[in-house]
Design an enzyme around this catalytic site. Sequence first.
Site, PDB file in Angstrom:
ATOM      1  N   CYS A   1      -1.586  -0.970  -2.349  1.00 52.02           N
ATOM      2  CA  CYS A   1      -1.870   0.104  -1.395  1.00 52.02           C
ATOM      3  C   CYS A   1      -2.299   1.349  -2.150  1.00 52.02           C
ATOM      4  O   CYS A   1      -1.474   2.126  -2.610  1.00 52.02           O
ATOM      5  CB  CYS A   1      -0.645   0.411  -0.547  1.00 52.02           C
ATOM      6  SG  CYS A   1      -0.921   1.761   0.616  1.00 52.02           S
TER       7      CYS A   1
ATOM      8  N   ARG B   1       9.692  -6.538   3.324  1.00 50.98           N
ATOM      9  CA  ARG B   1       8.261  -6.331   3.211  1.00 50.98           C
ATOM     10  C   ARG B   1       7.651  -6.241   4.602  1.00 50.98           C
ATOM     11  O   ARG B   1       8.204  -6.757   5.570  1.00 50.98           O
ATOM     12  CB  ARG B   1       7.588  -7.479   2.433  1.00 50.98           C
ATOM     13  CG  ARG B   1       7.981  -7.557   0.968  1.00 50.98           C
ATOM     14  CD  ARG B   1       7.431  -6.380   0.185  1.00 50.98           C
ATOM     15  NE  ARG B   1       7.665  -6.480  -1.240  1.00 50.98           N
ATOM     16  CZ  ARG B   1       8.730  -6.012  -1.873  1.00 50.98           C
ATOM     17  NH1 ARG B   1       9.685  -5.409  -1.173  1.00 50.98           N
ATOM     18  NH2 ARG B   1       8.855  -6.124  -3.177  1.00 50.98           N
TER      19      ARG B   1
ATOM     20  N   ARG C   1      14.583  -8.409   0.250  1.00 48.59           N
ATOM     21  CA  ARG C   1      13.213  -8.110  -0.179  1.00 48.59           C
ATOM     22  C   ARG C   1      12.401  -7.757   1.069  1.00 48.59           C
ATOM     23  O   ARG C   1      11.567  -8.525   1.540  1.00 48.59           O
ATOM     24  CB  ARG C   1      12.613  -9.317  -0.904  1.00 48.59           C
ATOM     25  CG  ARG C   1      11.275  -9.041  -1.577  1.00 48.59           C
ATOM     26  CD  ARG C   1      10.746 -10.268  -2.279  1.00 48.59           C
ATOM     27  NE  ARG C   1       9.556  -9.974  -3.042  1.00 48.59           N
ATOM     28  CZ  ARG C   1       9.543  -9.405  -4.242  1.00 48.59           C
ATOM     29  NH1 ARG C   1      10.681  -9.062  -4.810  1.00 48.59           N
ATOM     30  NH2 ARG C   1       8.406  -9.153  -4.876  1.00 48.59           N
TER      31      ARG C   1
ATOM     32  N   GLU D   1       0.261  -8.539   3.241  1.00 46.10           N
ATOM     33  CA  GLU D   1       1.648  -8.176   2.910  1.00 46.10           C
ATOM     34  C   GLU D   1       1.654  -6.935   2.041  1.00 46.10           C
ATOM     35  O   GLU D   1       0.757  -6.740   1.211  1.00 46.10           O
ATOM     36  CB  GLU D   1       2.319  -9.354   2.203  1.00 46.10           C
ATOM     37  CG  GLU D   1       3.747  -9.113   1.765  1.00 46.10           C
ATOM     38  CD  GLU D   1       3.865  -8.834   0.257  1.00 46.10           C
ATOM     39  OE1 GLU D   1       5.007  -8.706  -0.223  1.00 46.10           O
ATOM     40  OE2 GLU D   1       2.818  -8.741  -0.415  1.00 46.10           O
TER      41      GLU D   1
END
Length: 470
Positions: free
Chosen positions: A83, A174, A172, A121
């Site tokens: 990103c 996401r 985790r 993702e």
Amino acid sequence: MTDTPTSTAPFRYVDLFAGIGGFAAALRAYGGEHIYAVEIDEAAAAVYERNWGHPALGDITKDANDDQVLVDPHDVLVGGFPCQAFSKSGAQRGMEEARGTLFFNIAKIIEKQRPSVVVLENVRNLVGPNHEHEWQVILDTLRGLDYRVADEPAILSPHMLPPDRGGRPQVRERIFITATYNPSKIKKPNPIEPVVAKGELIDGWNPKKQDWDLEPLLDDSEIIPGCELTEAEVRWIDAWDDFVQIMYERREGARLPGFPFWADSWKDYGEPIPPGTPAWKRSHLEKNYAFYKAHRGILDKWAERHGVFTAAFPASRRKFEWQAQDTPRLWDTVMHFRPSGIRAKRPTYLPALVAITQTSIIGPRRRRISPRETARLQGLPEWFDFSTNRRDAETYKQLGNGVNVGAVWYILRKHVERDRDILRTTPEGRQLIAAVLSAPRSPDAILERMDPFTPTLDLEEPALAAVGSD
């Protein structure tokens, strides 16, 4: 890296920012055919090719740009894209504003090939308050290309998935952006809901009440080359283990408080807190002073016995955070050596995998988690091979940058369920529905049955009943 289709697979996929193949594992298990993969990191691309049989090394900015798109037609596009910040200057929106970012290159592929489904993702922070603009650019771009996409992303962590759905004991969290090509503008109730909501209990599975068990993922051995603790690390753990047991007995079994213990602050007890100290730090200091006051004699003897205030104890190891609730010993927990101190958690599920400097220490094994155990946490099969020539640090990095296989498996399944009204209007969409919705609840058994050299399966014809009527 484009391959010519060679089979009658139910769907074809491309794998962007492919890493070592977390997406590929799930899509192969669903019966998908690889068309293209790209990964700029040479070491990760080598692992990808070694296990999935296809080259991945390349640069998406060269393969997809204003001049060319070197990616063949496909049905599913996936990728864990970096990103980069989108510019907030000017009034432009959509793809033009994404120009100069890697999302722009993804959009160029989507614009040309119009895959039926897109699954992207990213880290949770992408939809944080500091990235509202970037998030809106992504939505505007996808909608401008005729894709149906929810206003909010799906949010999922492997530990929120039940074991029989491919879940793993790893926190985790996401986000997943899932979109379906919808040129006919088939509508859904507005607003469209994400396929998974943050904190959603899946099949009633609640990891806060139903403990994960790490043991099935761990090797029995306490000695695994490269995973050993140093003498200094053992000394630091022994010291804080002594602290935990002393406090456990002194507090009659009551759990330790959750604020960080700062041993250095105990030396400053009685001194005024300097003006201008941030509120969070002031709060921690006040709590440490009160704790020291209540246990001063014992703490002084403990610190002297273990040389806590000597050069043998770096400043970061004089900080300790207890998040292991009622666990009676430090050696019974999972630990991390962090710049902010030693953190201890219950030995149920692990924090997100990160670089080797913070690799989880499995207290009962008295060592760090191994690369093979880490691969299991990411849902990769036992045959997955990093080669014998790699460094453990490199493997930990690749796994820490990867996507969890079970999470991808579940997200794609839920997306196809949600958008089957669009997908079943095309032959390609109907094949995708059949492949995904007739598959088992978890990818684990399928992956373990794959040939480790050519990981494909002669799967049965998907049940077209899963498609539903047009």
